[in-house]
Design a protein around this motif. Structure first.
Motif, PDB file in Angstrom:
ATOM      1  N   TRP A  86       0.984  -1.329   0.192  1.00 27.87           N
ATOM      2  CA  TRP A  86      -0.145   0.365  -0.114  1.00 27.87           C
ATOM      3  C   TRP A  86       1.165   1.112  -0.265  1.00 27.87           C
ATOM      4  O   TRP A  86       1.880   1.289   0.700  1.00 27.87           O
ATOM      5  CB  TRP A  86      -0.833  -0.220   1.301  1.00 27.87           C
ATOM      6  CG  TRP A  86      -1.667  -1.009   1.303  1.00 27.87           C
ATOM      7  CD1 TRP A  86      -1.728  -2.595   1.581  1.00 27.87           C
ATOM      8  CD2 TRP A  86      -3.319  -1.462   0.801  1.00 27.87           C
ATOM      9  NE1 TRP A  86      -2.656  -2.962   1.253  1.00 27.87           N
ATOM     10  CE2 TRP A  86      -3.447  -2.397   0.537  1.00 27.87           C
ATOM     11  CE3 TRP A  86      -3.653  -0.055   0.079  1.00 27.87           C
ATOM     12  CZ2 TRP A  86      -4.809  -2.904   0.558  1.00 27.87           C
ATOM     13  CZ3 TRP A  86      -5.159  -0.193  -0.242  1.00 27.87           C
ATOM     14  CH2 TRP A  86      -5.274  -1.689  -0.712  1.00 27.87           C
ATOM     15  N   ASP A  87       0.386   2.283  -0.269  1.00 31.13           N
ATOM     16  CA  ASP A  87       1.052   3.440  -0.823  1.00 31.13           C
ATOM     17  C   ASP A  87       0.643   4.656  -0.899  1.00 31.13           C
ATOM     18  O   ASP A  87      -0.815   4.545  -1.260  1.00 31.13           O
ATOM     19  CB  ASP A  87       2.176   3.178  -1.950  1.00 31.13           C
ATOM     20  CG  ASP A  87       3.439   4.171  -2.278  1.00 31.13           C
ATOM     21  OD1 ASP A  87       3.914   4.872  -0.800  1.00 31.13           O
ATOM     22  OD2 ASP A  87       4.018   4.006  -2.857  1.00 31.13           O
ATOM     23  N   THR A  88       1.081   5.845  -1.087  1.00 28.74           N
ATOM     24  CA  THR A  88       0.362   6.894  -1.818  1.00 28.74           C
ATOM     25  C   THR A  88       0.237   7.096  -3.307  1.00 28.74           C
ATOM     26  O   THR A  88       0.857   6.631  -4.044  1.00 28.74           O
ATOM     27  CB  THR A  88       0.715   8.513  -1.283  1.00 28.74           C
ATOM     28  OG1 THR A  88       1.598   7.693   0.115  1.00 28.74           O
ATOM     29  CG2 THR A  88       0.830   9.199  -1.620  1.00 28.74           C
ATOM     30  N   PRO A  89      -1.027   7.799  -3.478  1.00 27.71           N
ATOM     31  CA  PRO A  89      -1.384   7.778  -4.660  1.00 27.71           C
ATOM     32  C   PRO A  89      -0.437   8.874  -5.724  1.00 27.71           C
ATOM     33  O   PRO A  89       0.040   9.813  -5.329  1.00 27.71           O
ATOM     34  CB  PRO A  89      -2.532   8.325  -5.101  1.00 27.71           C
ATOM     35  CG  PRO A  89      -3.710   8.095  -3.327  1.00 27.71           C
ATOM     36  CD  PRO A  89      -1.792   7.971  -2.606  1.00 27.71           C
ATOM     37  N   ARG A  90      -0.417   8.425  -7.100  1.00 33.25           N
ATOM     38  CA  ARG A  90       0.665   8.446  -7.799  1.00 33.25           C
ATOM     39  C   ARG A  90      -0.100  10.117  -9.022  1.00 33.25           C
ATOM     40  O   ARG A  90       0.344  10.877  -9.300  1.00 33.25           O
ATOM     41  CB  ARG A  90       1.985   8.017  -8.281  1.00 33.25           C
ATOM     42  CG  ARG A  90       2.670   7.184  -7.858  1.00 33.25           C
ATOM     43  CD  ARG A  90       3.648   6.628  -7.983  1.00 33.25           C
ATOM     44  NE  ARG A  90       4.314   5.764  -6.841  1.00 33.25           N
ATOM     45  CZ  ARG A  90       4.631   4.871  -7.432  1.00 33.25           C
ATOM     46  NH1 ARG A  90       5.254   4.251  -8.627  1.00 33.25           N
ATOM     47  NH2 ARG A  90       5.992   4.137  -6.335  1.00 33.25           N
ATOM     48  N   GLY A  91      -1.285   8.921  -8.915  1.00 33.81           N
ATOM     49  CA  GLY A  91      -2.329   9.861 -10.074  1.00 33.81           C
ATOM     50  C   GLY A  91      -1.611   9.648 -11.746  1.00 33.81           C
ATOM     51  O   GLY A  91      -1.053   8.704 -12.124  1.00 33.81           O
ATOM     52  N   GLY A  92      -1.901   9.914 -12.677  1.00 32.70           N
ATOM     53  CA  GLY A  92      -1.536   9.593 -13.963  1.00 32.70           C
ATOM     54  C   GLY A  92      -2.368   9.127 -14.585  1.00 32.70           C
ATOM     55  O   GLY A  92      -1.860   8.936 -15.740  1.00 32.70           O
ATOM     56  N   TYR A  93      -3.281   7.994 -13.974  1.00 33.32           N
ATOM     57  CA  TYR A  93      -4.360   7.401 -14.775  1.00 33.32           C
ATOM     58  C   TYR A  93      -5.451   7.960 -15.027  1.00 33.32           C
ATOM     59  O   TYR A  93      -6.843   8.693 -14.460  1.00 33.32           O
ATOM     60  CB  TYR A  93      -4.043   6.042 -13.929  1.00 33.32           C
ATOM     61  CG  TYR A  93      -2.705   5.399 -13.828  1.00 33.32           C
ATOM     62  CD1 TYR A  93      -1.857   5.085 -13.656  1.00 33.32           C
ATOM     63  CD2 TYR A  93      -2.785   4.981 -12.109  1.00 33.32           C
ATOM     64  CE1 TYR A  93      -1.279   4.359 -13.655  1.00 33.32           C
ATOM     65  CE2 TYR A  93      -1.479   4.862 -11.237  1.00 33.32           C
ATOM     66  CZ  TYR A  93      -0.644   4.918 -12.310  1.00 33.32           C
ATOM     67  OH  TYR A  93       0.351   3.806 -11.519  1.00 33.32           O
ATOM     68  N   ASP A  94      -5.400   7.331 -16.724  1.00 35.11           N
ATOM     69  CA  ASP A  94      -6.648   7.359 -17.219  1.00 35.11           C
ATOM     70  C   ASP A  94      -7.505   6.346 -17.282  1.00 35.11           C
ATOM     71  O   ASP A  94      -7.488   5.474 -18.032  1.00 35.11           O
ATOM     72  CB  ASP A  94      -6.893   8.368 -18.696  1.00 35.11           C
ATOM     73  CG  ASP A  94      -7.711   8.670 -19.390  1.00 35.11           C
ATOM     74  OD1 ASP A  94      -8.745   9.149 -19.070  1.00 35.11           O
ATOM     75  OD2 ASP A  94      -8.098   8.699 -20.693  1.00 35.11           O
ATOM     76  N   GLY A  95      -8.729   6.160 -16.084  1.00 37.70           N
ATOM     77  CA  GLY A  95      -9.658   4.857 -16.293  1.00 37.70           C
ATOM     78  C   GLY A  95      -9.067   3.522 -15.661  1.00 37.70           C
ATOM     79  O   GLY A  95      -7.766   4.057 -14.918  1.00 37.70           O
ATOM     80  N   PHE A  96      -9.129   2.885 -15.637  1.00 42.53           N
ATOM     81  CA  PHE A  96      -7.888   1.170 -15.927  1.00 42.53           C
ATOM     82  C   PHE A  96      -8.293   0.937 -16.750  1.00 42.53           C
ATOM     83  O   PHE A  96      -8.567   0.396 -17.463  1.00 42.53           O
ATOM     84  CB  PHE A  96      -9.393   1.100 -15.066  1.00 42.53           C
ATOM     85  CG  PHE A  96      -8.639  -0.708 -13.910  1.00 42.53           C
ATOM     86  CD1 PHE A  96      -8.367  -0.565 -12.564  1.00 42.53           C
ATOM     87  CD2 PHE A  96      -8.401  -1.352 -14.458  1.00 42.53           C
ATOM     88  CE1 PHE A  96      -7.996  -1.240 -11.994  1.00 42.53           C
ATOM     89  CE2 PHE A  96      -7.257  -2.753 -13.497  1.00 42.53           C
ATOM     90  CZ  PHE A  96      -6.929  -2.113 -12.481  1.00 42.53           C
ATOM     91  N   ALA A  97      -6.745   0.353 -17.410  1.00 40.62           N
ATOM     92  CA  ALA A  97      -6.170  -0.354 -18.704  1.00 40.62           C
ATOM     93  C   ALA A  97      -5.734  -1.482 -18.118  1.00 40.62           C
ATOM     94  O   ALA A  97      -5.254  -2.003 -16.781  1.00 40.62           O
ATOM     95  CB  ALA A  97      -5.057   0.756 -19.187  1.00 40.62           C
ATOM     96  N   ILE A  98      -6.138  -1.843 -19.835  1.00 42.33           N
ATOM     97  CA  ILE A  98      -4.403  -3.793 -19.577  1.00 42.33           C
ATOM     98  C   ILE A  98      -3.484  -3.131 -20.192  1.00 42.33           C
ATOM     99  O   ILE A  98      -3.463  -2.311 -21.617  1.00 42.33           O
ATOM    100  CB  ILE A  98      -5.423  -4.717 -20.445  1.00 42.33           C
ATOM    101  CG1 ILE A  98      -6.735  -4.622 -19.340  1.00 42.33           C
ATOM    102  CG2 ILE A  98      -4.993  -5.414 -20.947  1.00 42.33           C
ATOM    103  CD1 ILE A  98      -7.800  -5.324 -20.539  1.00 42.33           C
ATOM    104  N   ARG A  99      -2.416  -3.325 -19.377  1.00 42.17           N
ATOM    105  CA  ARG A  99      -1.003  -3.294 -20.714  1.00 42.17           C
ATOM    106  C   ARG A  99      -0.285  -4.405 -20.593  1.00 42.17           C
ATOM    107  O   ARG A  99      -0.476  -5.345 -20.702  1.00 42.17           O
ATOM    108  CB  ARG A  99      -0.096  -2.322 -19.379  1.00 42.17           C
ATOM    109  CG  ARG A  99      -0.823  -0.702 -19.340  1.00 42.17           C
ATOM    110  CD  ARG A  99       0.420  -0.444 -18.411  1.00 42.17           C
ATOM    111  NE  ARG A  99      -0.017   1.128 -18.483  1.00 42.17           N
ATOM    112  CZ  ARG A  99       0.170   2.378 -17.311  1.00 42.17           C
ATOM    113  NH1 ARG A  99       1.760   1.925 -16.538  1.00 42.17           N
ATOM    114  NH2 ARG A  99       0.118   3.399 -17.225  1.00 42.17           N
TER     115      ARG A  99
END
Length: 93
Positions: A80-93
């Motif tokens: 568990w950590d602090t959010p970093r942000g920068g994600y556009d929704g939930f992706a499959i990579r």
């Protein structure tokens, strides 16, 4: 008000080539309020990164550990950590 968190989970087992990342994304969207991704790793694990409320991230982690996932999960390691942000929704990579 719930403070947002970052969950990073590594899922071990037969979790590649069985639609695991697709189902993980679908579950994250079903839970709602989560952003992040699911990624196949070279060693056969799937890495799942999710950011959102602690309650929603715990819901996704519970599903990863005990839910009706495709393939077969042998175990899940999480941090568990602090959010970093920068994600556009939930992706499959």
């Amino acid at each position: 008000m719930s403070k947002d968190v970052r969950l990073v989970a590594w899922v071990r087992g037969r979790v590649q080539g069985v639609g695991f990342r697709w189902f993980t994304r679908a579950k994250a969207l079903e839970i709602g309020g989560l952003s992040g991704f699911a990624l196949n790793l070279g060693d056969g694990r799937v890495q799942v990164v999710a950011e959102g409320s602690r309650e929603r991230c715990e819901g996704l982690l519970d599903w990863l550990q005990t839910g009706d996932t495709p393939g077969h999960v042998d175990g899940v390691t999480e941090i568990w950590d602090t959010p970093r942000g920068g994600y556009d929704g939930f992706a499959i990579r």
